[in-house]
Design a protein around this motif. Structure first.
Motif, PDB file in Angstrom:
ATOM      1  N   ASP A  22       0.825  -1.211   0.000  1.00  0.00           N
ATOM      2  CA  ASP A  22       0.000   0.000   0.000  1.00  0.00           C
ATOM      3  C   ASP A  22       0.857   1.259   0.000  1.00  0.00           C
ATOM      4  OD1 ASP A  22      -2.406  -1.471   0.077  1.00  0.00           O
ATOM      5  OD2 ASP A  22      -2.211  -1.712   2.252  1.00  0.00           O
ATOM      6  N   LEU A  23       1.915   1.257   0.810  1.00  0.00           N
ATOM      7  CA  LEU A  23       2.796   2.418   0.932  1.00  0.00           C
ATOM      8  C   LEU A  23       4.242   1.969   0.785  1.00  0.00           C
ATOM      9  CD1 LEU A  23       1.169   4.055   4.104  1.00  0.00           C
ATOM     10  CD2 LEU A  23       0.616   4.527   1.706  1.00  0.00           C
ATOM     11  N   ILE A  24       5.066   2.742   0.049  1.00  0.00           N
ATOM     12  CA  ILE A  24       6.484   2.411  -0.085  1.00  0.00           C
ATOM     13  C   ILE A  24       7.334   3.662   0.048  1.00  0.00           C
ATOM     14  CG2 ILE A  24       6.306   2.463  -2.620  1.00  0.00           C
ATOM     15  CD1 ILE A  24       8.693   0.462  -2.627  1.00  0.00           C
ATOM     16  N   ASP A  25       8.369   3.567   0.892  1.00  0.00           N
ATOM     17  CA  ASP A  25       9.389   4.593   1.032  1.00  0.00           C
ATOM     18  C   ASP A  25      10.588   4.117   0.225  1.00  0.00           C
ATOM     19  OD1 ASP A  25      11.498   6.248   1.899  1.00  0.00           O
ATOM     20  OD2 ASP A  25      10.493   6.587   3.808  1.00  0.00           O
ATOM     21  N   GLN A  26      10.931   4.858  -0.825  1.00  0.00           N
ATOM     22  CA  GLN A  26      11.976   4.404  -1.739  1.00  0.00           C
ATOM     23  C   GLN A  26      13.394   4.652  -1.230  1.00  0.00           C
ATOM     24  OE1 GLN A  26       9.209   6.047  -5.192  1.00  0.00           O
ATOM     25  NE2 GLN A  26      11.138   5.305  -6.033  1.00  0.00           N
ATOM     26  N   SER A  27      13.525   5.178  -0.021  1.00  0.00           N
ATOM     27  CA  SER A  27      14.840   5.327   0.580  1.00  0.00           C
ATOM     28  C   SER A  27      15.383   3.954   0.977  1.00  0.00           C
ATOM     29  CB  SER A  27      14.756   6.220   1.822  1.00  0.00           C
ATOM     30  OG  SER A  27      15.920   6.117   2.595  1.00  0.00           O
ATOM     31  N   ALA A  28      16.643   3.700   0.641  1.00  0.00           N
ATOM     32  CA  ALA A  28      17.253   2.411   0.986  1.00  0.00           C
ATOM     33  C   ALA A  28      17.401   2.243   2.490  1.00  0.00           C
ATOM     34  CB  ALA A  28      18.611   2.290   0.316  1.00  0.00           C
TER      35      ALA A  28
ATOM     36  N   PHE B  16      -3.535   1.698   6.320  1.00  0.00           N
ATOM     37  CA  PHE B  16      -2.979   0.826   5.295  1.00  0.00           C
ATOM     38  C   PHE B  16      -2.838  -0.586   5.858  1.00  0.00           C
ATOM     39  CE2 PHE B  16       0.477   2.342   7.825  1.00  0.00           C
ATOM     40  CZ  PHE B  16       1.413   1.322   7.877  1.00  0.00           C
ATOM     41  N   GLN B  17      -2.551  -1.533   4.969  1.00  0.00           N
ATOM     42  CA  GLN B  17      -2.382  -2.921   5.378  1.00  0.00           C
ATOM     43  C   GLN B  17      -0.939  -3.396   5.196  1.00  0.00           C
ATOM     44  OE1 GLN B  17      -5.391  -4.351   2.672  1.00  0.00           O
ATOM     45  NE2 GLN B  17      -6.927  -4.558   4.298  1.00  0.00           N
ATOM     46  N   THR B  18      -0.284  -2.972   4.111  1.00  0.00           N
ATOM     47  CA  THR B  18       1.063  -3.446   3.819  1.00  0.00           C
ATOM     48  C   THR B  18       1.976  -2.273   3.505  1.00  0.00           C
ATOM     49  OG1 THR B  18       0.473  -3.748   1.486  1.00  0.00           O
ATOM     50  CG2 THR B  18       0.262  -5.672   2.930  1.00  0.00           C
ATOM     51  N   SER B  19       3.275  -2.427   3.787  1.00  0.00           N
ATOM     52  CA  SER B  19       4.248  -1.358   3.536  1.00  0.00           C
ATOM     53  C   SER B  19       5.558  -1.963   3.054  1.00  0.00           C
ATOM     54  CB  SER B  19       4.491  -0.539   4.807  1.00  0.00           C
ATOM     55  OG  SER B  19       5.068  -1.354   5.821  1.00  0.00           O
ATOM     56  N   ALA B  20       6.396  -1.097   2.460  1.00  0.00           N
ATOM     57  CA  ALA B  20       7.677  -1.554   1.930  1.00  0.00           C
ATOM     58  C   ALA B  20       8.651  -0.385   1.904  1.00  0.00           C
ATOM     59  CB  ALA B  20       7.489  -2.122   0.523  1.00  0.00           C
ATOM     60  N   PHE B  21       9.953  -0.703   1.737  1.00  0.00           N
ATOM     61  CA  PHE B  21      10.945   0.359   1.527  1.00  0.00           C
ATOM     62  C   PHE B  21      12.031  -0.167   0.615  1.00  0.00           C
ATOM     63  CE2 PHE B  21      12.887  -1.998   4.921  1.00  0.00           C
ATOM     64  CZ  PHE B  21      14.266  -1.785   4.832  1.00  0.00           C
ATOM     65  N   GLY B  22      12.808   0.788   0.065  1.00  0.00           N
ATOM     66  CA  GLY B  22      13.878   0.429  -0.846  1.00  0.00           C
ATOM     67  C   GLY B  22      13.436   0.490  -2.295  1.00  0.00           C
ATOM     68  N   SER B  23      14.023  -0.330  -3.116  1.00  0.00           N
ATOM     69  CA  SER B  23      13.758  -0.323  -4.558  1.00  0.00           C
ATOM     70  C   SER B  23      12.330  -0.720  -4.870  1.00  0.00           C
ATOM     71  CB  SER B  23      14.714  -1.300  -5.246  1.00  0.00           C
ATOM     72  OG  SER B  23      14.307  -1.560  -6.572  1.00  0.00           O
ATOM     73  N   ILE B  24      11.724  -0.009  -5.821  1.00  0.00           N
ATOM     74  CA  ILE B  24      10.373  -0.366  -6.254  1.00  0.00           C
ATOM     75  C   ILE B  24      10.364  -1.749  -6.882  1.00  0.00           C
ATOM     76  CG2 ILE B  24       8.728   0.137  -8.104  1.00  0.00           C
ATOM     77  CD1 ILE B  24       8.738   2.981  -7.311  1.00  0.00           C
ATOM     78  N   ALA B  25      11.434  -2.060  -7.619  1.00  0.00           N
ATOM     79  CA  ALA B  25      11.483  -3.357  -8.303  1.00  0.00           C
ATOM     80  C   ALA B  25      11.677  -4.511  -7.331  1.00  0.00           C
ATOM     81  CB  ALA B  25      12.600  -3.349  -9.341  1.00  0.00           C
ATOM     82  N   THR B  26      12.514  -4.314  -6.301  1.00  0.00           N
ATOM     83  CA  THR B  26      12.781  -5.378  -5.324  1.00  0.00           C
ATOM     84  C   THR B  26      12.675  -4.801  -3.918  1.00  0.00           C
ATOM     85  OG1 THR B  26      15.152  -4.942  -5.498  1.00  0.00           O
ATOM     86  CG2 THR B  26      14.237  -6.685  -6.903  1.00  0.00           C
TER      87      THR B  26
ATOM     88  N   THR C 111      11.783  -4.200   0.157  1.00  0.00           N
ATOM     89  CA  THR C 111      11.828  -4.956   1.402  1.00  0.00           C
ATOM     90  C   THR C 111      10.501  -4.748   2.124  1.00  0.00           C
ATOM     91  OG1 THR C 111      14.222  -4.663   1.604  1.00  0.00           O
ATOM     92  CG2 THR C 111      13.012  -5.248   3.602  1.00  0.00           C
ATOM     93  N   ILE C 112       9.867  -5.845   2.487  1.00  0.00           N
ATOM     94  CA  ILE C 112       8.543  -5.791   3.118  1.00  0.00           C
ATOM     95  C   ILE C 112       8.610  -6.489   4.476  1.00  0.00           C
ATOM     96  CG2 ILE C 112       6.142  -6.519   2.886  1.00  0.00           C
ATOM     97  CD1 ILE C 112       6.517  -6.437  -0.158  1.00  0.00           C
ATOM     98  N   PRO C 113       8.071  -5.896   5.549  1.00  0.00           N
ATOM     99  CA  PRO C 113       7.440  -4.592   5.627  1.00  0.00           C
ATOM    100  C   PRO C 113       8.448  -3.485   5.905  1.00  0.00           C
ATOM    101  CG  PRO C 113       7.254  -5.682   7.737  1.00  0.00           C
ATOM    102  CD  PRO C 113       7.964  -6.642   6.817  1.00  0.00           C
ATOM    103  N   SER C 114       7.959  -2.249   5.976  1.00  0.00           N
ATOM    104  CA  SER C 114       8.802  -1.095   6.264  1.00  0.00           C
ATOM    105  C   SER C 114       8.715  -0.756   7.752  1.00  0.00           C
ATOM    106  CB  SER C 114       8.362   0.108   5.445  1.00  0.00           C
ATOM    107  OG  SER C 114       8.965   1.279   5.937  1.00  0.00           O
ATOM    108  N   PRO C 115       9.856  -0.547   8.397  1.00  0.00           N
ATOM    109  CA  PRO C 115       9.818  -0.173   9.818  1.00  0.00           C
ATOM    110  C   PRO C 115       9.520   1.305  10.060  1.00  0.00           C
ATOM    111  CG  PRO C 115      12.086  -0.326   9.088  1.00  0.00           C
ATOM    112  CD  PRO C 115      11.229  -0.751   7.913  1.00  0.00           C
ATOM    113  N   CYS C 116       9.529   2.126   9.021  1.00  0.00           N
ATOM    114  CA  CYS C 116       9.374   3.566   9.224  1.00  0.00           C
ATOM    115  C   CYS C 116       8.002   4.094   8.829  1.00  0.00           C
ATOM    116  CB  CYS C 116      10.456   4.320   8.458  1.00  0.00           C
ATOM    117  SG  CYS C 116      10.436   4.022   6.668  1.00  0.00           S
ATOM    118  N   ILE C 117       7.172   3.294   8.203  1.00  0.00           N
ATOM    119  CA  ILE C 117       5.870   3.757   7.727  1.00  0.00           C
ATOM    120  C   ILE C 117       4.809   3.448   8.770  1.00  0.00           C
ATOM    121  CG2 ILE C 117       4.091   3.419   5.972  1.00  0.00           C
ATOM    122  CD1 ILE C 117       6.271   2.955   3.934  1.00  0.00           C
TER     123      ILE C 117
END
Length: 296
Positions: A259-265, A277-287, A289-295
Protein backbone atom coordinates in the motif's frame (compact mmCIF):
# COMPACT_ATOMS: atom_id res chain seq x y z
CA UNK A 1 -17.16 69.38 4.35
CA UNK A 2 -16.17 69.53 0.72
CA UNK A 3 -18.51 67.63 -1.60
CA UNK A 4 -16.90 64.97 -3.79
CA UNK A 5 -18.81 64.76 -7.04
CA UNK A 6 -17.60 61.46 -8.45
CA UNK A 7 -19.43 58.40 -9.80
CA UNK A 8 -16.63 56.01 -8.87
CA UNK A 9 -13.36 55.85 -7.03
CA UNK A 10 -10.24 53.74 -7.48
CA UNK A 11 -8.84 51.95 -4.43
CA UNK A 12 -5.68 49.82 -4.70
CA UNK A 13 -6.15 49.44 -8.43
CA UNK A 14 -9.79 48.27 -8.18
CA UNK A 15 -12.73 50.15 -9.60
CA UNK A 16 -15.34 50.64 -6.87
CA UNK A 17 -18.81 51.89 -7.82
CA UNK A 18 -20.58 54.25 -5.47
CA UNK A 19 -24.20 53.69 -4.56
CA UNK A 20 -26.52 53.92 -7.50
CA UNK A 21 -23.76 53.69 -10.09
CA UNK A 22 -23.49 50.57 -12.27
CA UNK A 23 -20.13 49.34 -13.50
CA UNK A 24 -20.42 47.69 -16.92
CA UNK A 25 -19.54 44.00 -17.01
CA UNK A 26 -16.45 43.02 -18.93
CA UNK A 27 -17.16 41.63 -22.38
CA UNK A 28 -16.89 37.85 -22.77
CA UNK A 29 -15.56 36.49 -26.06
CA UNK A 30 -17.30 33.41 -27.45
CA UNK A 31 -15.35 30.52 -28.95
CA UNK A 32 -17.45 28.39 -31.28
CA UNK A 33 -15.25 27.37 -34.22
CA UNK A 34 -11.78 26.14 -35.18
CA UNK A 35 -9.00 27.14 -35.14
CA UNK A 36 -9.28 28.37 -31.57
CA UNK A 37 -6.30 30.52 -30.59
CA UNK A 38 -6.44 32.82 -27.56
CA UNK A 39 -3.71 35.43 -27.98
CA UNK A 40 -4.91 38.33 -25.80
CA UNK A 41 -5.98 38.68 -22.18
CA UNK A 42 -9.68 38.52 -21.42
CA UNK A 43 -12.68 36.37 -20.54
CA UNK A 44 -13.60 33.59 -22.96
CA UNK A 45 -16.33 30.98 -23.08
CA UNK A 46 -17.19 28.02 -25.27
CA UNK A 47 -20.57 28.32 -26.95
CA UNK A 48 -20.24 25.15 -29.06
CA UNK A 49 -18.44 21.80 -29.03
CA UNK A 50 -15.04 21.86 -30.76
CA UNK A 51 -13.04 19.30 -32.71
CA UNK A 52 -9.66 21.03 -32.36
CA UNK A 53 -7.08 22.15 -29.83
CA UNK A 54 -7.60 25.41 -27.95
CA UNK A 55 -4.28 27.25 -27.68
CA UNK A 56 -3.79 29.88 -24.98
CA UNK A 57 -0.67 31.99 -25.47
CA UNK A 58 -1.48 35.04 -23.32
CA UNK A 59 -1.55 35.86 -19.62
CA UNK A 60 -4.69 37.05 -17.86
CA UNK A 61 -7.05 34.60 -19.57
CA UNK A 62 -10.20 33.05 -18.13
CA UNK A 63 -11.71 30.22 -20.17
CA UNK A 64 -15.07 28.67 -19.26
CA UNK A 65 -16.06 25.46 -21.01
CA UNK A 66 -19.78 25.96 -20.25
CA UNK A 67 -20.61 22.25 -20.44
CA UNK A 68 -19.20 21.79 -23.94
CA UNK A 69 -16.87 19.11 -25.32
CA UNK A 70 -13.40 19.50 -26.83
CA UNK A 71 -12.46 16.46 -28.95
CA UNK A 72 -9.19 17.16 -30.81
CA UNK A 73 -7.96 15.00 -33.70
CA UNK A 74 -5.65 12.08 -33.03
CA UNK A 75 -2.13 13.22 -32.08
CA UNK A 76 -3.24 16.59 -30.67
CA UNK A 77 -3.76 18.02 -27.19
CA UNK A 78 -7.09 19.27 -25.90
CA UNK A 79 -5.91 22.62 -24.50
CA UNK A 80 -2.36 23.98 -24.78
CA UNK A 81 -1.28 26.74 -22.39
CA UNK A 82 2.05 27.87 -23.81
CA UNK A 83 3.60 31.18 -24.79
CA UNK A 84 6.83 32.68 -26.03
CA UNK A 85 7.70 33.53 -22.41
CA UNK A 86 6.15 32.71 -19.05
CA UNK A 87 2.39 33.05 -18.67
CA UNK A 88 0.45 33.88 -15.52
CA UNK A 89 -3.10 34.09 -14.24
CA UNK A 90 -4.68 31.63 -16.65
CA UNK A 91 -7.88 29.94 -15.48
CA UNK A 92 -9.67 26.99 -17.11
CA UNK A 93 -13.05 26.20 -15.61
CA UNK A 94 -15.66 23.53 -16.22
CA UNK A 95 -18.03 21.93 -16.28
CA UNK A 96 -16.98 20.52 -19.61
CA UNK A 97 -15.45 17.44 -21.23
CA UNK A 98 -12.09 17.13 -22.96
CA UNK A 99 -12.20 13.83 -24.83
CA UNK A 100 -9.26 12.03 -26.38
CA UNK A 101 -9.55 10.15 -29.64
CA UNK A 102 -6.99 7.53 -30.66
CA UNK A 103 -3.45 8.68 -29.88
CA UNK A 104 -4.34 12.16 -28.61
CA UNK A 105 -1.56 13.22 -26.29
CA UNK A 106 -2.47 15.48 -23.35
CA UNK A 107 -5.86 16.71 -22.22
CA UNK A 108 -4.54 20.00 -20.80
CA UNK A 109 -0.87 20.75 -21.50
CA UNK A 110 0.55 23.54 -19.31
CA UNK A 111 4.02 24.95 -20.00
CA UNK A 112 5.89 27.74 -18.17
CA UNK A 113 2.98 29.09 -16.15
CA UNK A 114 2.52 30.82 -12.78
CA UNK A 115 -0.51 31.62 -10.60
CA UNK A 116 -3.03 29.64 -12.65
CA UNK A 117 -5.89 27.19 -12.09
CA UNK A 118 -7.73 24.25 -13.67
CA UNK A 119 -10.99 23.20 -12.07
CA UNK A 120 -14.21 21.21 -12.57
CA UNK A 121 -13.11 19.69 -15.89
CA UNK A 122 -13.69 16.08 -16.99
CA UNK A 123 -10.82 14.64 -19.06
CA UNK A 124 -10.87 11.18 -20.64
CA UNK A 125 -8.89 9.13 -23.11
CA UNK A 126 -5.50 10.85 -23.29
CA UNK A 127 -1.97 9.59 -22.71
CA UNK A 128 -1.88 12.16 -19.85
CA UNK A 129 -4.92 13.96 -18.50
CA UNK A 130 -3.14 17.10 -17.24
CA UNK A 131 0.61 17.63 -17.72
CA UNK A 132 2.41 20.56 -16.10
CA UNK A 133 5.86 21.65 -17.32
CA UNK A 134 6.33 18.33 -19.09
CA UNK A 135 9.43 19.62 -20.89
CA UNK A 136 12.63 19.35 -18.84
CA UNK A 137 13.35 23.08 -19.24
CA UNK A 138 9.85 24.13 -18.19
CA UNK A 139 8.57 24.96 -14.71
CA UNK A 140 5.43 26.13 -12.95
CA UNK A 141 4.65 27.91 -9.68
CA UNK A 142 1.50 28.44 -7.64
CA UNK A 143 -0.65 26.28 -9.89
CA UNK A 144 -3.92 24.83 -8.59
CA UNK A 145 -5.54 21.71 -10.06
CA UNK A 146 -8.80 21.06 -8.23
CA UNK A 147 -12.04 19.09 -8.46
CA UNK A 148 -11.39 17.53 -11.86
CA UNK A 149 -12.37 14.03 -13.00
CA UNK A 150 -9.64 12.35 -15.04
CA UNK A 151 -10.02 8.81 -16.32
CA UNK A 152 -9.10 6.36 -19.05
CA UNK A 153 -5.61 7.85 -19.37
CA UNK A 154 -3.30 5.42 -21.13
CA UNK A 155 -0.28 6.58 -19.11
CA UNK A 156 -0.85 9.08 -16.32
CA UNK A 157 -3.67 11.16 -14.86
CA UNK A 158 -1.97 14.30 -13.48
CA UNK A 159 1.75 14.94 -14.01
CA UNK A 160 3.65 17.75 -12.26
CA UNK A 161 7.24 18.41 -13.31
CA UNK A 162 9.46 21.13 -11.82
CA UNK A 163 6.53 22.54 -9.86
CA UNK A 164 6.89 24.86 -6.87
CA UNK A 165 4.05 25.59 -4.44
CA UNK A 166 1.53 23.79 -6.65
CA UNK A 167 -1.65 22.24 -5.23
CA UNK A 168 -3.53 19.17 -6.48
CA UNK A 169 -6.68 18.57 -4.47
CA UNK A 170 -10.16 17.12 -4.68
CA UNK A 171 -9.60 15.33 -7.99
CA UNK A 172 -10.75 11.85 -9.01
CA UNK A 173 -7.84 10.38 -10.97
CA UNK A 174 -8.56 6.69 -11.34
CA UNK A 175 -8.09 3.93 -13.88
CA UNK A 176 -4.90 5.10 -15.61
CA UNK A 177 -3.42 2.50 -17.92
CA UNK A 178 0.23 1.94 -18.76
CA UNK A 179 2.54 -0.80 -17.59
CA UNK A 180 3.57 -2.43 -14.35
CA UNK A 181 6.39 -2.06 -13.46
CA UNK A 182 6.15 1.60 -14.37
CA UNK A 183 8.14 3.03 -17.29
CA UNK A 184 8.71 6.64 -18.38
CA UNK A 185 6.70 6.02 -21.54
CA UNK A 186 3.79 4.31 -19.79
CA UNK A 187 3.78 5.21 -16.10
CA UNK A 188 0.39 3.81 -15.16
CA UNK A 189 0.14 6.33 -12.30
CA UNK A 190 -2.79 8.45 -11.16
CA UNK A 191 -0.84 11.46 -9.83
CA UNK A 192 2.93 11.94 -10.22
CA UNK A 193 5.28 14.68 -8.99
CA UNK A 194 8.73 14.72 -10.60
CA UNK A 195 11.70 16.99 -11.32
CA UNK A 196 12.82 19.93 -9.22
CA UNK A 197 10.85 22.52 -7.31
CA UNK A 198 9.04 21.56 -4.13
CA UNK A 199 6.59 22.65 -1.50
CA UNK A 200 3.74 21.06 -3.42
CA UNK A 201 0.53 19.75 -1.84
CA UNK A 202 -1.38 16.66 -2.97
CA UNK A 203 -4.47 16.27 -0.82
CA UNK A 204 -7.97 14.84 -0.70
CA UNK A 205 -7.77 13.14 -4.09
CA UNK A 206 -9.13 9.73 -5.09
CA UNK A 207 -6.66 7.72 -7.16
CA UNK A 208 -7.85 4.13 -7.35
CA UNK A 209 -7.38 1.24 -9.78
CA UNK A 210 -4.40 2.57 -11.71
CA UNK A 211 -2.21 0.00 -13.43
CA UNK A 212 0.89 0.80 -11.35
CA UNK A 213 0.37 3.34 -8.54
CA UNK A 214 -2.10 5.80 -7.14
CA UNK A 215 0.33 8.59 -6.20
CA UNK A 216 4.07 8.79 -6.89
CA UNK A 217 6.26 11.53 -5.40
CA UNK A 218 9.62 11.29 -7.13
CA UNK A 219 10.77 14.90 -7.29
CA UNK A 220 10.90 18.19 -5.44
CA UNK A 221 11.54 18.71 -1.73
CA UNK A 222 9.19 19.37 1.14
CA UNK A 223 6.03 18.07 -0.53
CA UNK A 224 2.93 17.17 1.53
CA UNK A 225 0.60 14.27 0.73
CA UNK A 226 -2.46 13.92 2.93
CA UNK A 227 -6.13 12.96 3.02
CA UNK A 228 -5.96 10.93 -0.20
CA UNK A 229 -7.59 7.59 -1.03
CA UNK A 230 -5.45 5.22 -3.11
CA UNK A 231 -6.99 1.75 -3.21
CA UNK A 232 -6.71 -1.19 -5.57
CA UNK A 233 -3.76 -0.01 -7.65
CA UNK A 234 -1.67 -2.61 -9.46
CA UNK A 235 1.54 -2.22 -7.42
CA UNK A 236 1.51 0.65 -4.90
CA UNK A 237 -0.97 3.05 -3.36
CA UNK A 238 1.55 5.80 -2.52
CA UNK A 239 5.26 5.73 -3.35
CA UNK A 240 7.74 8.37 -2.16
CA UNK A 241 11.28 8.88 -3.40
CA UNK A 242 11.69 12.64 -2.86
CA UNK A 243 13.39 14.04 0.25
CA UNK A 244 11.51 15.76 3.03
CA UNK A 245 8.05 14.57 1.98
CA UNK A 246 5.31 14.39 4.61
CA UNK A 247 2.72 11.64 4.11
CA UNK A 248 -0.13 11.55 6.60
CA UNK A 249 -3.83 10.76 7.06
CA UNK A 250 -4.18 8.84 3.78
CA UNK A 251 -6.18 5.66 3.19
CA UNK A 252 -4.37 3.14 1.02
CA UNK A 253 -5.50 -0.48 0.89
CA UNK A 254 -5.66 -3.56 -1.33
CA UNK A 255 -2.81 -2.50 -3.60
CA UNK A 256 -0.86 -5.19 -5.45
CA UNK A 257 2.69 -5.10 -3.99
CA UNK A 258 2.34 -2.77 -1.01
CA UNK A 259 0.00 0.00 0.00
CA UNK A 260 2.80 2.42 0.93
CA UNK A 261 6.48 2.41 -0.09
CA UNK A 262 9.39 4.59 1.03
CA UNK A 263 11.98 4.40 -1.74
CA UNK A 264 14.84 5.33 0.58
CA UNK A 265 17.25 2.41 0.99
CA UNK A 266 17.61 3.32 4.66
CA UNK A 267 13.93 4.06 5.21
CA UNK A 268 14.63 7.66 6.16
CA UNK A 269 13.90 11.19 4.96
CA UNK A 270 10.12 10.88 4.66
CA UNK A 271 7.74 11.61 7.53
CA UNK A 272 4.87 9.11 7.70
CA UNK A 273 1.97 9.37 10.12
CA UNK A 274 -1.62 8.41 10.81
CA UNK A 275 -2.14 6.55 7.52
CA UNK A 276 -4.66 3.72 7.13
CA UNK A 277 -2.98 0.83 5.30
CA UNK A 278 -2.38 -2.92 5.38
CA UNK A 279 1.06 -3.45 3.82
CA UNK A 280 4.25 -1.36 3.54
CA UNK A 281 7.68 -1.55 1.93
CA UNK A 282 10.95 0.36 1.53
CA UNK A 283 13.88 0.43 -0.85
CA UNK A 284 13.76 -0.32 -4.56
CA UNK A 285 10.37 -0.37 -6.25
CA UNK A 286 11.48 -3.36 -8.30
CA UNK A 287 12.78 -5.38 -5.32
CA UNK A 288 11.31 -3.83 -2.16
CA UNK A 289 11.83 -4.96 1.40
CA UNK A 290 8.54 -5.79 3.12
CA UNK A 291 7.44 -4.59 5.63
CA UNK A 292 8.80 -1.10 6.26
CA UNK A 293 9.82 -0.17 9.82
CA UNK A 294 9.37 3.57 9.22
CA UNK A 295 5.87 3.76 7.73
CA UNK A 296 2.93 4.24 10.03
Amino acid sequence: MKHIDKSFIVVSGMLIALAGTAVPALAVTSINSCPANVTTAGDYQLTADLGCTITISASGVSLKLNGHTIAPPSGNDGIDVTGAGRLNHVGIQGPGLIKGIGSTVIGINIGNVDYSQVGLVTIKGFVAGIAVAAGNTQSATFLTIASNVIGQSSGIGIFLNNCTSCAVFGNDVSGSGGTSPSTDANPGVGIAVQGGGGGNTVNNNVSNGNVFAGIGIGGGTGNRVYGNTTNGNGAYGIGVGAPGTQVFSNTSQANGTADLIDQSATCSGTVWGNNVFQTSAFGSIATPTIPSPCIH
